[in-house]
Design a protein around this motif. Sequence first.
Motif, mmCIF file in Angstrom:
data_model
loop_
_atom_site.group_PDB
_atom_site.id
_atom_site.type_symbol
_atom_site.label_atom_id
_atom_site.label_comp_id
_atom_site.label_asym_id
_atom_site.label_seq_id
_atom_site.Cartn_x
_atom_site.Cartn_y
_atom_site.Cartn_z
ATOM 1 N N HIS A 176 31.495 46.668 42.033
ATOM 2 C CA HIS A 176 30.362 47.033 42.558
ATOM 3 C C HIS A 176 30.877 47.125 44.181
ATOM 4 C CE1 HIS A 176 27.262 44.880 39.853
ATOM 5 N NE2 HIS A 176 27.980 45.716 39.304
ATOM 6 N N SER B 44 28.166 51.351 41.449
ATOM 7 C CA SER B 44 28.838 50.519 40.338
ATOM 8 C C SER B 44 29.777 51.621 39.636
ATOM 9 C CB SER B 44 27.780 50.066 39.134
ATOM 10 O OG SER B 44 26.959 49.198 39.860
ATOM 11 N N GLU C 61 19.217 47.292 42.758
ATOM 12 C CA GLU C 61 20.281 46.423 42.809
ATOM 13 C C GLU C 61 20.086 44.982 42.287
ATOM 14 O OE1 GLU C 61 24.124 44.830 42.939
ATOM 15 O OE2 GLU C 61 23.532 46.812 42.701
ATOM 16 N N ALA D 111 29.646 41.669 33.082
ATOM 17 C CA ALA D 111 29.050 41.663 34.412
ATOM 18 C C ALA D 111 28.578 40.060 34.659
ATOM 19 C CB ALA D 111 27.926 42.459 34.607
ATOM 20 N N VAL E 53 34.185 45.699 35.907
ATOM 21 C CA VAL E 53 32.825 46.477 36.431
ATOM 22 C C VAL E 53 33.220 46.211 37.869
ATOM 23 C CG1 VAL E 53 30.484 46.539 36.622
ATOM 24 C CG2 VAL E 53 31.583 46.172 34.518
#
Length: 378
Positions: free
Chosen positions: A292, A58, A338, A247, A290
């Motif tokens: 990933h 992240s 995760e 998120a 954000v």
Amino acid sequence: MKKLLSFVGLLALGSAAWWLFQTHLSAPHAAAADVSQKNAVPILAASVERQDTPAVISAIGTAQAYNSVTVRTRVDGQLDKVAFVEGQEVHRGDLLAQLDSRPFEAQLRSALAQKDRDAAQLANVERDLARFSDLAHRGAIPAQTLDTTRAQVDQLKATVEMDQAQIENARIALGYTTIRAPLDGRTGARLVDAGNMVHATDSNGLVLITQVHPITVSFSLPQDELPALLASQRKAALQVTALSRDASQQLGQGVISLIDNQIDSTTGTIHCKATFDNATNLLWPGQFVVLHVVLDMHRDALTVPATAVQLGTDGTYVFIVTSKGTADLRHVEVAFTEANRSVIARGVSQGERVVTEGQYHLEPGTPVRIIDRPPSLK
């Protein structure tokens, strides 16, 4: 008849005695079970499951325009027309603005006339050269006269070529009075209104156009992640998911397009960029997101809710609910966590039930009671 009644009485007496005996023996066990159930700790539990789980890094990133251009005039003049609307989607070649073209049209006509004049002079001197060449061949004029005329022809040819260059330059300047979009993108605020004088040296320009299809997101990762990042990139393009700052919303799917060629020694990070097609326009230049980054996909991995994993002096552990309804402490090795689930490398088996809430009131052997709502433990 008396014997029959005596037999029935004995049978009834024996049944009563047997019932009293069983009641006397089972009462302590029932009482113990009731006490055990009453003292059981209420917990929430979940099963150990196998599922495909991505290994993710992240990061926080900033969206940037794929390309951005400040549109400026290349000639000086009065801005006659602004042909775009602020915030409009434009395509390469679309009309953005129009300058007063009359001075440049006049320059072009002047350059054309200059060429016509010089071309006429050249034609006249070329005819003189033809006559002088015949006369010089017969010795009627000095050779110097012929040489001078030939030099005049060459000079006028160069002048005509220079006139043609002036014409082309005037045509280019005239073309600059029509300002068109240099790329596909979205216009920003209008920086100059129609009627103003604009100059090629103006620093602000007319408008800023940003290309947001596609769009890039710039971010940095710790240098310790670089080996895994490069190893995964050699296998396939690294997938990246962009999320809102909290998120809660997915903004787009993209791929890493840049891993910088050096580490920033002041921060110990590596600069990266990800590219998104941004078809939904959820990413905007300057936006914080954000990210990933998916390094690898662990197939059929054993997973538990992340809340089940606890950290103790001897490492990470979970509480297992045994078949006897008690808690059993089990040390585990967590590969990674995760999306609120932890991948367990060693320590649990598929189908076992782990405690997800209420661990702080447990120790090995503690009776537990699984409930369907969060326990209010005090």
